[in-house]
Scaffold this motif. Sequence first.
Motif, PDB file in Angstrom:
ATOM      1  N   ALA A  79      77.528  81.720 -16.005  1.00  0.00           N
ATOM      2  CA  ALA A  79      76.721  82.828 -16.516  1.00  0.00           C
ATOM      3  C   ALA A  79      75.236  82.587 -16.316  1.00  0.00           C
ATOM      4  N   SER A  80      74.771  81.364 -16.552  1.00  0.00           N
ATOM      5  CA  SER A  80      73.339  81.092 -16.461  1.00  0.00           C
ATOM      6  C   SER A  80      72.834  81.132 -15.027  1.00  0.00           C
ATOM      7  N   ARG A  81      73.732  80.949 -14.064  1.00  0.00           N
ATOM      8  CA  ARG A  81      73.335  80.947 -12.653  1.00  0.00           C
ATOM      9  C   ARG A  81      73.741  82.230 -11.920  1.00  0.00           C
ATOM     10  N   TRP A  82      74.400  83.116 -12.618  1.00  0.00           N
ATOM     11  CA  TRP A  82      74.921  84.324 -11.985  1.00  0.00           C
ATOM     12  C   TRP A  82      75.766  83.957 -10.764  1.00  0.00           C
ATOM     13  N   ASP A  83      76.597  82.943 -10.919  1.00  0.00           N
ATOM     14  CA  ASP A  83      77.364  82.442  -9.776  1.00  0.00           C
ATOM     15  C   ASP A  83      78.733  81.981 -10.262  1.00  0.00           C
ATOM     16  N   PRO A  84      79.779  82.768 -10.036  1.00  0.00           N
ATOM     17  CA  PRO A  84      81.109  82.405 -10.523  1.00  0.00           C
ATOM     18  C   PRO A  84      81.748  81.252  -9.763  1.00  0.00           C
ATOM     19  N   THR A  85      81.123  80.795  -8.684  1.00  0.00           N
ATOM     20  CA  THR A  85      81.731  79.731  -7.890  1.00  0.00           C
ATOM     21  C   THR A  85      81.379  78.332  -8.381  1.00  0.00           C
ATOM     22  N   VAL A  86      80.366  78.199  -9.244  1.00  0.00           N
ATOM     23  CA  VAL A  86      80.004  76.852  -9.711  1.00  0.00           C
ATOM     24  C   VAL A  86      81.010  76.367 -10.748  1.00  0.00           C
ATOM     25  N   THR A  87      81.108  75.076 -10.920  1.00  0.00           N
ATOM     26  CA  THR A  87      82.068  74.415 -11.826  1.00  0.00           C
ATOM     27  C   THR A  87      83.441  75.089 -11.773  1.00  0.00           C
ATOM     28  N   PRO A  88      84.104  75.040 -10.613  1.00  0.00           N
ATOM     29  CA  PRO A  88      85.459  75.600 -10.529  1.00  0.00           C
ATOM     30  C   PRO A  88      86.429  74.825 -11.408  1.00  0.00           C
ATOM     31  N   ALA A  89      87.636  75.361 -11.539  1.00  0.00           N
ATOM     32  CA  ALA A  89      88.610  74.829 -12.488  1.00  0.00           C
ATOM     33  C   ALA A  89      88.904  73.351 -12.266  1.00  0.00           C
ATOM     34  N   GLN A  90      89.117  72.938 -11.017  1.00  0.00           N
ATOM     35  CA  GLN A  90      89.427  71.534 -10.776  1.00  0.00           C
ATOM     36  C   GLN A  90      88.268  70.632 -11.184  1.00  0.00           C
ATOM     37  N   GLU A  91      87.046  71.064 -10.944  1.00  0.00           N
ATOM     38  CA  GLU A  91      85.892  70.263 -11.354  1.00  0.00           C
ATOM     39  C   GLU A  91      85.826  70.138 -12.874  1.00  0.00           C
ATOM     40  N   LEU A  92      86.133  71.203 -13.593  1.00  0.00           N
ATOM     41  CA  LEU A  92      86.120  71.138 -15.053  1.00  0.00           C
ATOM     42  C   LEU A  92      87.147  70.128 -15.560  1.00  0.00           C
ATOM     43  N   LEU A  93      88.349  70.141 -14.970  1.00  0.00           N
ATOM     44  CA  LEU A  93      89.359  69.177 -15.390  1.00  0.00           C
ATOM     45  C   LEU A  93      88.936  67.758 -15.035  1.00  0.00           C
ATOM     46  N   ASP A  94      88.287  67.588 -13.887  1.00  0.00           N
ATOM     47  CA  ASP A  94      87.767  66.266 -13.510  1.00  0.00           C
ATOM     48  C   ASP A  94      86.757  65.765 -14.539  1.00  0.00           C
ATOM     49  N   ILE A  95      85.891  66.661 -14.987  1.00  0.00           N
ATOM     50  CA  ILE A  95      84.816  66.285 -15.912  1.00  0.00           C
ATOM     51  C   ILE A  95      85.368  65.679 -17.194  1.00  0.00           C
ATOM     52  N   VAL A  96      86.487  66.206 -17.684  1.00  0.00           N
ATOM     53  CA  VAL A  96      87.020  65.723 -18.971  1.00  0.00           C
ATOM     54  C   VAL A  96      88.059  64.614 -18.822  1.00  0.00           C
ATOM     55  N   THR A  97      88.359  64.223 -17.579  1.00  0.00           N
ATOM     56  CA  THR A  97      89.345  63.156 -17.369  1.00  0.00           C
ATOM     57  C   THR A  97      88.738  62.032 -16.537  1.00  0.00           C
ATOM     58  N   VAL A  98      88.790  62.148 -15.218  1.00  0.00           N
ATOM     59  CA  VAL A  98      88.348  61.036 -14.360  1.00  0.00           C
ATOM     60  C   VAL A  98      86.858  60.761 -14.485  1.00  0.00           C
ATOM     61  N   ASN A  99      86.043  61.812 -14.623  1.00  0.00           N
ATOM     62  CA  ASN A  99      84.603  61.588 -14.783  1.00  0.00           C
ATOM     63  C   ASN A  99      84.293  60.916 -16.117  1.00  0.00           C
ATOM     64  N   GLY A 100      85.001  61.343 -17.155  1.00  0.00           N
ATOM     65  CA  GLY A 100      84.816  60.710 -18.454  1.00  0.00           C
ATOM     66  C   GLY A 100      85.205  59.244 -18.425  1.00  0.00           C
ATOM     67  N   ALA A 101      86.305  58.939 -17.743  1.00  0.00           N
ATOM     68  CA  ALA A 101      86.726  57.547 -17.607  1.00  0.00           C
ATOM     69  C   ALA A 101      85.669  56.725 -16.883  1.00  0.00           C
ATOM     70  N   LYS A 102      85.082  57.291 -15.838  1.00  0.00           N
ATOM     71  CA  LYS A 102      84.016  56.592 -15.108  1.00  0.00           C
ATOM     72  C   LYS A 102      82.811  56.368 -16.001  1.00  0.00           C
ATOM     73  N   ALA A 103      82.450  57.368 -16.792  1.00  0.00           N
ATOM     74  CA  ALA A 103      81.268  57.267 -17.659  1.00  0.00           C
ATOM     75  C   ALA A 103      81.392  56.100 -18.632  1.00  0.00           C
ATOM     76  N   VAL A 104      82.581  55.893 -19.189  1.00  0.00           N
ATOM     77  CA  VAL A 104      82.755  54.823 -20.176  1.00  0.00           C
ATOM     78  C   VAL A 104      83.171  53.501 -19.539  1.00  0.00           C
ATOM     79  N   GLY A 105      83.158  53.447 -18.194  1.00  0.00           N
ATOM     80  CA  GLY A 105      83.441  52.206 -17.487  1.00  0.00           C
ATOM     81  C   GLY A 105      84.902  51.815 -17.451  1.00  0.00           C
TER      82      GLY A 105
END
Length: 429
Positions: free
Chosen positions: A318-344
């Motif tokens: 909404a803030s970018r007027w762009d429905p293509t940013v943060t697609p579904a797979q990226e959102l799931l990555d953010i809360v799983t594999v990316n989170g795991a990377k963040a906490v080492g």
Amino acid sequence: MLTVFRDAWIVTQNAAREVVRGDVAVEGERIVQVGGKYNGTGDEEIDCSGDIIIPGLVNTHTHIAMSVMKGVVDDLSFDDFLAKVFKIDADRTDADLALGTKIGAAEMMLSGTTTFMDLYYSEDVIAKATQEAGIRGVLCWCCLDEDKTTQNGNPVKNCDRFIQRFSGERKIVPGVGLQGVYVCGEETCVQAKELSDSTGAPMNFHLSETRGEVNAHKRQTGKRPAEWLSSIGVLGPRGVAAHSAWLTMNEVRLMGEAGMSVSSCPCSNMKLATGGVAPVPEFDRYGVNVSLGTDGSTTNNSLDMIGEMKTLGLLQKASRWDPTVTPAQELLDIVTVNGAKAVGMSDRIGSIESGKYADLVVLDGKAPNLRPLVPENIIANLAYSLNQANVKTVMCQGDIVVRDRKVTTMDVPALVGESEEAWRKLCLR
């Protein structure tokens, strides 16, 4: 102990992001088979026909013990919010810290979170309560200048003692916290980073949450917070910067060069009306690992990572007027594999793969809000249709902590029955 989850859709989140149908077998703490039919018989067999199994979610910024403080600082300006919270914090006891931790852990487990990164003081009390709850805590002891704290003694030394005491404890990862540049001078920041370097402990801190924080720091030092932290050597690959909503592209570049992670907290930022939107596409472009946090129960009022994931995606679009940013797979990555990377812990959690810890969430695939359910729409359903009521069973490091939507490790009705009295004692003074 051998546990077999039978006949599920398995969203592995492995490197190929495979979604497969079949069984997940767990022996002790670890996953031993993913997909296909497990030919043996488990000590426990769990029928997951038509259900979905995902990795446990990772919340990379919260203040879990504040769960007993809901509704006391709502609808206030940011400065008034901080003043009231700091006053309440000064009066907290070990008993209400433990109670808040257990209630917060129950809320997180019931919404699919198996690992959380916390930033608070008295993390020793929080660690014990976290172990009783059965969830995994990456617990970062809050460090700030000694003349600005209510802690007894020097906060960095307190943090060091905490790390030494809890290193190696099951499901506890002790870490270093920094409250923020507004109460942390150069000496505190450098000492905290040196402690993280010497122990290998993760480091969580508030960064550029508000425009006022940024402007005040620039007036004081001549540099914006991330630029200043970079100049004194505090940014690094174990660092997880919460909020990170008021940044320049130069700061984003510096964070990427340092190998950092961020923990975006969209609900908290919107509720406090601090303005700014974390630049997630630019983080991706410059190599900053993006994870997600709920913040605490005073700024979000919820510890639900499922709702937070959808909010992050919608806010970015909404803030970018762009429905293509943060697609579904990226959102799931953010809360799983990316989170795991963040906490080492990328080598141990974040995906469903043989050899990793069994952090598993079984979702009700028969629920109307997740149907129709076909391989082609599973990821989109998880990002945009899922809610916490769909969580059926949760396993954390081989332990079933939620079964059929009931927490197995604690007497939750008794805990929540104590919460109102704790709230009155803390918040009506």
